[in-house]
Write a protein that holds these residues in place. Structure first.
Motif, PDB file in Angstrom:
ATOM      1  N   ILE A 133      -7.042  12.338   6.876  1.00  0.00           N
ATOM      2  CA  ILE A 133      -5.726  12.369   6.231  1.00  0.00           C
ATOM      3  C   ILE A 133      -5.911  12.639   4.745  1.00  0.00           C
ATOM      4  CG2 ILE A 133      -3.583  11.090   5.861  1.00  0.00           C
ATOM      5  CD1 ILE A 133      -4.731   9.100   8.037  1.00  0.00           C
ATOM      6  N   GLU A 134      -5.214  13.609   4.242  1.00  0.00           N
ATOM      7  CA  GLU A 134      -5.215  13.841   2.808  1.00  0.00           C
ATOM      8  C   GLU A 134      -3.965  13.209   2.229  1.00  0.00           C
ATOM      9  OE1 GLU A 134      -5.952  17.806   1.543  1.00  0.00           O
ATOM     10  OE2 GLU A 134      -7.555  18.112   3.020  1.00  0.00           O
ATOM     11  N   PHE A 135      -4.136  12.307   1.303  1.00  0.00           N
ATOM     12  CA  PHE A 135      -2.996  11.635   0.688  1.00  0.00           C
ATOM     13  C   PHE A 135      -3.206  11.656  -0.818  1.00  0.00           C
ATOM     14  CE2 PHE A 135      -0.631   7.972  -0.872  1.00  0.00           C
ATOM     15  CZ  PHE A 135       0.596   8.168  -0.261  1.00  0.00           C
ATOM     16  N   SER A 194      -6.751  11.797  -2.555  1.00  0.00           N
ATOM     17  CA  SER A 194      -7.769  11.112  -1.763  1.00  0.00           C
ATOM     18  C   SER A 194      -7.815  11.633  -0.338  1.00  0.00           C
ATOM     19  CB  SER A 194      -7.481   9.611  -1.710  1.00  0.00           C
ATOM     20  OG  SER A 194      -7.516   9.047  -2.994  1.00  0.00           O
ATOM     21  N   THR A 254      -8.757  10.254   3.438  1.00  0.00           N
ATOM     22  CA  THR A 254      -8.968   9.043   4.219  1.00  0.00           C
ATOM     23  C   THR A 254      -9.328   9.445   5.648  1.00  0.00           C
ATOM     24  OG1 THR A 254      -7.418   7.741   2.918  1.00  0.00           O
ATOM     25  CG2 THR A 254      -7.838   6.977   5.158  1.00  0.00           C
ATOM     26  N   ALA A 294      -9.567   7.799   9.468  1.00  0.00           N
ATOM     27  CA  ALA A 294      -9.027   6.617  10.144  1.00  0.00           C
ATOM     28  C   ALA A 294      -9.202   6.737  11.650  1.00  0.00           C
ATOM     29  CB  ALA A 294      -7.545   6.436   9.805  1.00  0.00           C
ATOM     30  N   TYR A 295      -9.265   5.595  12.300  1.00  0.00           N
ATOM     31  CA  TYR A 295      -9.227   5.561  13.764  1.00  0.00           C
ATOM     32  C   TYR A 295      -8.659   4.208  14.200  1.00  0.00           C
ATOM     33  CZ  TYR A 295     -13.573   2.786  13.602  1.00  0.00           C
ATOM     34  OH  TYR A 295     -14.520   1.830  13.346  1.00  0.00           O
ATOM     35  N   LEU A 348      -8.561   1.248  11.464  1.00  0.00           N
ATOM     36  CA  LEU A 348      -9.610   1.195  10.443  1.00  0.00           C
ATOM     37  C   LEU A 348      -9.555   2.476   9.640  1.00  0.00           C
ATOM     38  CD1 LEU A 348     -11.036  -0.125  13.329  1.00  0.00           C
ATOM     39  CD2 LEU A 348     -12.400  -1.009  11.424  1.00  0.00           C
ATOM     40  N   SER A 349      -9.549   2.367   8.326  1.00  0.00           N
ATOM     41  CA  SER A 349      -9.464   3.553   7.479  1.00  0.00           C
ATOM     42  C   SER A 349     -10.390   3.386   6.287  1.00  0.00           C
ATOM     43  CB  SER A 349      -8.021   3.776   7.023  1.00  0.00           C
ATOM     44  OG  SER A 349      -7.467   2.608   6.454  1.00  0.00           O
ATOM     45  N   PHE A 350     -10.993   4.484   5.903  1.00  0.00           N
ATOM     46  CA  PHE A 350     -12.013   4.414   4.854  1.00  0.00           C
ATOM     47  C   PHE A 350     -12.063   5.739   4.106  1.00  0.00           C
ATOM     48  CE2 PHE A 350     -13.716   5.139   9.085  1.00  0.00           C
ATOM     49  CZ  PHE A 350     -14.365   6.357   8.966  1.00  0.00           C
ATOM     50  N   PRO A 351     -12.604   5.713   2.888  1.00  0.00           N
ATOM     51  CA  PRO A 351     -12.656   6.936   2.081  1.00  0.00           C
ATOM     52  C   PRO A 351     -13.864   7.793   2.449  1.00  0.00           C
ATOM     53  CG  PRO A 351     -13.528   5.119   0.825  1.00  0.00           C
ATOM     54  CD  PRO A 351     -13.089   4.547   2.144  1.00  0.00           C
ATOM     55  N   ASN A 361     -16.582   8.378   1.218  1.00  0.00           N
ATOM     56  CA  ASN A 361     -17.594   7.920   0.269  1.00  0.00           C
ATOM     57  C   ASN A 361     -18.865   7.599   1.038  1.00  0.00           C
ATOM     58  OD1 ASN A 361     -19.224   6.110  -1.347  1.00  0.00           O
ATOM     59  ND2 ASN A 361     -17.454   5.933  -2.721  1.00  0.00           N
ATOM     60  N   ASN A 413     -19.982   4.091   2.153  1.00  0.00           N
ATOM     61  CA  ASN A 413     -19.227   3.328   3.155  1.00  0.00           C
ATOM     62  C   ASN A 413     -19.880   3.518   4.532  1.00  0.00           C
ATOM     63  OD1 ASN A 413     -17.130   3.195   5.398  1.00  0.00           O
ATOM     64  ND2 ASN A 413     -16.039   2.228   3.704  1.00  0.00           N
ATOM     65  N   ASP A 467     -18.868   3.098   7.529  1.00  0.00           N
ATOM     66  CA  ASP A 467     -18.036   3.772   8.536  1.00  0.00           C
ATOM     67  C   ASP A 467     -18.000   5.272   8.291  1.00  0.00           C
ATOM     68  OD1 ASP A 467     -16.991   1.527  10.170  1.00  0.00           O
ATOM     69  OD2 ASP A 467     -16.228   0.862   8.235  1.00  0.00           O
ATOM     70  N   THR A 476     -19.691  -2.458  -1.339  1.00  0.00           N
ATOM     71  CA  THR A 476     -19.552  -1.010  -1.317  1.00  0.00           C
ATOM     72  C   THR A 476     -18.073  -0.691  -1.182  1.00  0.00           C
ATOM     73  OG1 THR A 476     -20.377   1.000  -0.258  1.00  0.00           O
ATOM     74  CG2 THR A 476     -19.764  -0.797   1.190  1.00  0.00           C
ATOM     75  N   VAL A 477     -17.716   0.536  -1.350  1.00  0.00           N
ATOM     76  CA  VAL A 477     -16.303   0.908  -1.193  1.00  0.00           C
ATOM     77  C   VAL A 477     -15.898   0.541   0.234  1.00  0.00           C
ATOM     78  CG1 VAL A 477     -14.661   2.799  -1.222  1.00  0.00           C
ATOM     79  CG2 VAL A 477     -16.541   2.749  -2.862  1.00  0.00           C
ATOM     80  N   PRO A 478     -14.931  -0.359   0.404  1.00  0.00           N
ATOM     81  CA  PRO A 478     -14.708  -0.966   1.715  1.00  0.00           C
ATOM     82  C   PRO A 478     -13.816  -0.153   2.650  1.00  0.00           C
ATOM     83  CG  PRO A 478     -13.251  -1.963   0.128  1.00  0.00           C
ATOM     84  CD  PRO A 478     -14.073  -0.954  -0.628  1.00  0.00           C
ATOM     85  N   THR A 479     -13.870  -0.578   3.910  1.00  0.00           N
ATOM     86  CA  THR A 479     -12.990  -0.065   4.957  1.00  0.00           C
ATOM     87  C   THR A 479     -11.814  -1.022   5.109  1.00  0.00           C
ATOM     88  OG1 THR A 479     -14.754   1.032   6.188  1.00  0.00           O
ATOM     89  CG2 THR A 479     -12.822   0.333   7.450  1.00  0.00           C
ATOM     90  N   LEU A 480     -10.629  -0.457   5.277  1.00  0.00           N
ATOM     91  CA  LEU A 480      -9.448  -1.281   5.530  1.00  0.00           C
ATOM     92  C   LEU A 480      -9.329  -1.547   7.025  1.00  0.00           C
ATOM     93  CD1 LEU A 480      -6.713  -2.542   4.550  1.00  0.00           C
ATOM     94  CD2 LEU A 480      -5.681  -0.304   5.049  1.00  0.00           C
ATOM     95  N   GLU A 481      -9.224  -2.828   7.379  1.00  0.00           N
ATOM     96  CA  GLU A 481      -8.978  -3.231   8.764  1.00  0.00           C
ATOM     97  C   GLU A 481      -7.568  -3.791   8.829  1.00  0.00           C
ATOM     98  OE1 GLU A 481     -13.323  -4.816  10.424  1.00  0.00           O
ATOM     99  OE2 GLU A 481     -11.681  -6.218  10.039  1.00  0.00           O
ATOM    100  N   SER A 532      -5.825   3.178   4.244  1.00  0.00           N
ATOM    101  CA  SER A 532      -6.300   2.963   2.878  1.00  0.00           C
ATOM    102  C   SER A 532      -6.288   4.264   2.085  1.00  0.00           C
ATOM    103  CB  SER A 532      -7.718   2.398   2.898  1.00  0.00           C
ATOM    104  OG  SER A 532      -8.629   3.344   3.431  1.00  0.00           O
ATOM    105  N   THR A 533      -6.201   4.127   0.782  1.00  0.00           N
ATOM    106  CA  THR A 533      -6.293   5.295  -0.090  1.00  0.00           C
ATOM    107  C   THR A 533      -6.742   4.857  -1.482  1.00  0.00           C
ATOM    108  OG1 THR A 533      -5.126   7.234  -0.963  1.00  0.00           O
ATOM    109  CG2 THR A 533      -3.877   5.178  -0.880  1.00  0.00           C
TER     110      THR A 533
END
Lengths: 69, 449
Positions: free
Chosen positions: A7-9, A12, A14, A16-17, A24-27, A29, A32, A34, B382-387, B408-409
């Protein structure tokens, strides 16, 4: 099988799944874990492997340190 | 400790060296002082005895130099009794031995730096009857070792994290039926095992193992360099209502792109139905010559017996440098707030799994996207994951807009944002309170190893 969304927001990106009712969503980076796993998954698929087998392989990784039991 | 002084006088041929104690036990300056004291009192008619036992039938003013420790006494007769009165305390003869064998004939206060690697190069002090640990306290490398922080909840099944920093893991498969639960100490029971400031312990119970193997509680310590190449001591209290056995093992994981995982020392233990402290001393492998990638870690595994009905209760997990299990202490130094902050470096639960709870202030970035920012209480690993759990109308940007899920963003180590751009509907620029609307709504940031 895990279904990733990219996802582009704003400025940034992101990834996600959803799993067991949790999103769960993450950058994008590399530090990270994930995202690192996402990169391994995409490399696996791009190499022509069966996507489902990636998770089978992940779940059944030989537990090396059990060999000393 | 009796040692011969360099440059001192030598006893006469065949003489018992104890008749020349000053030569052997004290410094040259103290010898001169003692000789002056004795000369003066002898001149006044007092007798002087040098002996390791008090002289028999002493007279008033007689002197006794105790050759066992160098103390100097005068026999003093006053109106209501007679006694030996110390006139010069034993010279400070405490010594420091640097050796790999226990010093012989120590005196109270002597120090011993044990250079034996297997013993962990520990410092001990002699208390008059035995050598006791005098090691400066090193930190406890185990965060939440007293199982006081449970951000995720208090009861779990299957695999995964339970108490902060601790996870249940098994190989091959998840047990058919298992649970990991927070258990509360009955008042006084924890005092009996020497620590009066704990509330909870962890229990892992496997009702039916199924095809799972190697069930265990794991704790991952950030950075494989942690205690690498050092003698360490792991200690914990454990019990098992079914008197099961267990084992421990350390693994060094070198992270993404690093060397292959290796196993350091391992050991076994047998539990009873009563609390018992177990300790294990060994040496972690050096990481010299290894390649360390990102996310490297030292992994502690506490295995429970791999059978149906296996139960293990754990409390007070401590990993420290050296060869001695010192009294349990928290990684954060003793403060529950500090321990929570250490845990939040790896996992931060924003909500309390309840409806109508305030998460943060949000606004409409456009008519179809809402954005909520907030800061983390501590810098995350570290840059975290959103749960975030998702379900119908789980979240709401008040006053009116409901959404099912958030993503997350713009996340950094110190702050993160949530957004929804699939259901949000409002006026760009308007703000509101972002809240949970369902008791099943749960929001957390994860930066675990």
């Amino acid at each position: 099988m895990r279904q990733y969304e990219v996802i582009e927001f704003g400025e940034s990106v992101t990834i996600a799944y959803e799993e067991n009712g949790v999103r769960l969503s993450f950058p994008d980076n590399p530090s990270n874990p994930d995202y690192a796993e996402y990169l391994r998954y995409t490399a696996w698929v791009e190499a022509g492997n069966d996507p489902e087998q990636f998770w089978v392989a992940e779940g059944n990784e030989p537990e090396l340190i059990e060999e000393n039991n | 400790m009796v040692t011969r002084l360099s440059g001192g006088l030598t006893p006469a041929d065949g003489a018992d060296p104890r008749t020349f104690p000053a030569i052997w036990n004290t410094t040259a300056g103290e010898i001169e002082t003692a000789q002056a004291d004795i000369a003066q009192l002898q001149a006044e008619g007092a007798s002087t005895t040098i002996s390791d036992t008090p002289p028999v039938d002493p007279g008033n003013g007689d002197l006794w130099w105790d050759s066992t420790d160098g103390s100097f006494y005068v026999w003093y007769e006053d109106v209501d009794g007679s006694q030996w009165v110390g006139i010069r305390a034993a010279s400070s003869s405490a010594s420091i031995d640097v050796n790999d064998v226990e010093p012989g004939s120590p005196l109270t206060g002597n120090l011993w730096w044990n250079t034996d690697v297997e013993s962990g190069k520990s410092l001990s002090v002699y208390n008059g009857s035995s050598w006791v640990n005098a090691q400066p306290l090193s930190g406890n490398a185990i965060i939440n070792g007293d199982f006081g922080v449970w951000q995720r909840g208090t009861s779990f099944t299957g695999s995964g994290y339970s108490a902060d920093r601790f996870s249940f893991v098994s190989s091959s498969a998840t047990p058919t039926t298992n649970s990991v639960t927070q258990e509360t100490f009955t008042p006084g029971s924890i005092e009996a095992i020497g620590y009066g400031n704990a509330q909870f312990f962890i229990r892992s119970e496997i009702t039916t193992l199924g095809s799972a193997t190697a069930p265990r509680i794991e704790h991952k310590i950030e950075d494989v360099n942690t205690l690498a190449g050092q003698t360490v001591t792991l200690s914990f209290w454990a019990k098992s209502v079914n008197s099961n056995s267990g084992s421990i093992r350390f693994a060094q994981s070198f992270g993404s792109g690093g060397s292959a995982k290796t196993v350091s020392f391992s050991d076994t233990f047998s539990m009873t139905s009563s609390w018992q402290r177990f300790s294990f001393t060994g040496t972690l492998d050096s990481v010299s010559g290894k390649t360390v990638g990102s996310g490297s870690l030292l992994e502690l595994r506490i295995y429970q017996e791999s059978v149906d009905g296996s139960v293990i209760d754990l409390w007070g997990v401590q990993l420290e440098a050296g060869g001695v299990a010192t009294p349990f202490r928290l990684a954060g130094g003793g403060s529950k707030a500090a321990e929570l902050a250490l845990c939040q470096r790896y996992y931060y639960k924003v909500t309390t799994d309840a409806a109508f709870k305030y998460i943060g202030t949000g606004f409409y970035e456009s008519s179809s996207s809402m954005l909520i920012y907030h800061h983390f209480p501590v810098t995350m690993r570290t840059v975290p994951t959103l749960e975030a759990t998702s379900g119908t109308n789980y979240y709401r940007l008040r006053p009116a807009d409901y959404v099912d899920s958030i993503s997350s963003t713009g996340t950094t180590l110190n702050a993160g944002g949530f957004f929804n751009n699939t259901q949000a509907s409002g006026t760009a620029g308007n703000a509101g309170r972002f809240t949970t609307e369902s008791s099943s709504a749960s929001v957390a940031w994860r930066a675990e190893l």
